[in-house]
Design a protein around this motif. Structure first.
Motif, PDB file in Angstrom:
ATOM      1  N   TYR A  40      -7.370   7.208   5.938  1.00 24.19           N
ATOM      2  CA  TYR A  40      -6.503   7.699   6.272  1.00 24.19           C
ATOM      3  C   TYR A  40      -6.554   8.960   7.340  1.00 24.19           C
ATOM      4  O   TYR A  40      -5.415   9.304   8.616  1.00 24.19           O
ATOM      5  CB  TYR A  40      -5.580   8.389   5.553  1.00 24.19           C
ATOM      6  CG  TYR A  40      -6.887  10.340   5.180  1.00 24.19           C
ATOM      7  CD1 TYR A  40      -5.835  10.814   5.682  1.00 24.19           C
ATOM      8  CD2 TYR A  40      -7.676  10.253   3.975  1.00 24.19           C
ATOM      9  CE1 TYR A  40      -6.470  12.016   4.899  1.00 24.19           C
ATOM     10  CE2 TYR A  40      -8.076  11.610   4.776  1.00 24.19           C
ATOM     11  CZ  TYR A  40      -7.244  12.282   4.730  1.00 24.19           C
ATOM     12  OH  TYR A  40      -7.732  13.800   4.259  1.00 24.19           O
TER      13      TYR A  40
ATOM     14  N   ASN B  68       0.797  -0.814  -0.308  1.00 27.82           N
ATOM     15  CA  ASN B  68      -0.298   0.022   0.154  1.00 27.82           C
ATOM     16  C   ASN B  68       1.146   0.940  -0.109  1.00 27.82           C
ATOM     17  O   ASN B  68       0.480   2.436  -0.610  1.00 27.82           O
ATOM     18  CB  ASN B  68      -1.333   0.358   1.295  1.00 27.82           C
ATOM     19  CG  ASN B  68      -1.742  -0.941   0.902  1.00 27.82           C
ATOM     20  OD1 ASN B  68      -2.276  -1.493   0.111  1.00 27.82           O
ATOM     21  ND2 ASN B  68      -3.016  -1.093   1.964  1.00 27.82           N
TER      22      ASN B  68
ATOM     23  N   SER C   1      -5.804   6.345  -2.254  1.00 27.78           N
ATOM     24  CA  SER C   1      -5.820   5.919  -0.461  1.00 27.78           C
ATOM     25  C   SER C   1      -6.997   5.954  -0.149  1.00 27.78           C
ATOM     26  O   SER C   1      -8.277   4.612  -0.482  1.00 27.78           O
ATOM     27  CB  SER C   1      -5.356   7.503  -0.013  1.00 27.78           C
ATOM     28  OG  SER C   1      -6.340   8.486  -0.575  1.00 27.78           O
TER      29      SER C   1
ATOM     30  N   LYS D 119      -2.030   3.890   4.140  1.00 31.09           N
ATOM     31  CA  LYS D 119      -3.319   5.378   3.826  1.00 31.09           C
ATOM     32  C   LYS D 119      -3.054   6.365   4.527  1.00 31.09           C
ATOM     33  O   LYS D 119      -2.945   7.220   3.195  1.00 31.09           O
ATOM     34  CB  LYS D 119      -4.671   5.055   3.552  1.00 31.09           C
ATOM     35  CG  LYS D 119      -5.080   3.321   3.355  1.00 31.09           C
ATOM     36  CD  LYS D 119      -4.277   3.802   1.733  1.00 31.09           C
ATOM     37  CE  LYS D 119      -4.861   2.216   1.053  1.00 31.09           C
ATOM     38  NZ  LYS D 119      -4.678   2.173  -0.465  1.00 31.09           N
TER      39      LYS D 119
END
Length: 262
Positions: free
Chosen positions: A150, A118, A146, A164
């Motif tokens: 996050y 990722n 993303s 993320k």
């Protein structure tokens, strides 16, 4: 309105690299841009998914099996693109995994696997693509996929949320560093997106928190990617664009806070 629609579809001959393009959001993005007349290179570890794409499209498609965690394989894919199409205009970094495991039960290898795909994979891919775009002297677009995760914690997703969050900051720094070269870097942050991997009870519960009341379709995410990579976007960079049905706007579904309000 007709003129706007025409400009939003001006991808004829544009050269895209899409990582993780054999399934999910990546696959929807491949289909979307091929329908707009673009040339699309798909880089994915999923050979079965790549074969399906090869059988579906007879032209304007390159499929390359590879691992985003390996810099040499990314470089090889870009070499093929340059040889075939003489460059690259747009990168969509869509490779990613979202396993579910609590931190107290997590082995180091599991943490590394998620962060490597990722986040490290995004670093390796974006770095290599940026170098090619700079050498071309023609600008370009880099889009990372993303997630609303996050900025929103979730049990069982410590590694995913951390990856993320890191991807978002990587996107912002890249936008700064590449601005002088005319390369715009932005991130699409989806909320809940339809997937066969999701548990139905999770989707049902999560959807109650979304103002629009449902998960996004992968095609709705690919449509947002089109908007930020079109010729109409000449000034947006370093931005995180939520595609989440209003989820990130606040605490949806609460009753009135004032007991006198009815």
């Amino acid at each position: 309105m007709k003129e706007v629609a025409k400009q939003l579809s001006d991808f004829e001959g544009k050269r895209l690299l899409i990582t993780g393009g054999a399934s999910g959001i990546g696959l929807a993005t491949v289909n979307h841009f091929l329908s707009k007349g673009a040339k699309v290179a798909v880089f994915d570890i999923n050979q079965e998914g790549l074969t399906k794409l090869e059988n579906q499209y007879q032209q304007d498609l390159l499929t390359m099996e590879g691992d985003v965690r390996r810099a040499n394989e990314i470089a090889r894919a870009l070499d093929i693109m340059v040889e075939e199409w003489d460059g690259i205009d747009i990168l969509v970094y869509s490779a990613g995994i979202f396993p579910d495991m609590r931190i107290i039960d997590m082995e180091e290898e599991e943490w590394d696997r998620v962060l490597d795909i990722n986040l490290k994979g995004a670093f390796l891919t974006c770095r290599n693509v940026a170098q090619r775009m700079i050498a071309q002297r023609s600008g370009g677009h880099i889009v990372t996929i993303s997630s609303g995760s996050y900025q929103s914690a979730r049990i069982g997703s410590g590694h995913y949320c951390a990856s993320k969050a890191g991807l978002v900051m990587l996107t912002k720094v890249l936008a700064f560093e590449l601005a002088d070269y005319g390369i715009q870097v932005n991130s699409i942050a989806p909320g809940l997106v339809e997937s066969e991997l999701l548990d139905p009870s999770y989707v049902q519960t999560f959807s109650k928190r979304i103002p629009l009341g449902r998960p996004a379709k992968p095609t709705e995410v690919s449509g947002a990617i089109e908007m930020i990579t079109s010729s109409l976007n000449t000034y947006m960079t370093g931005q995180i664009i939520p595609i989440d049905g209003g989820l990130s706007s606040g605490h949806y579904g609460l009753p009135n806070s004032n007991k006198q309000a009815r």
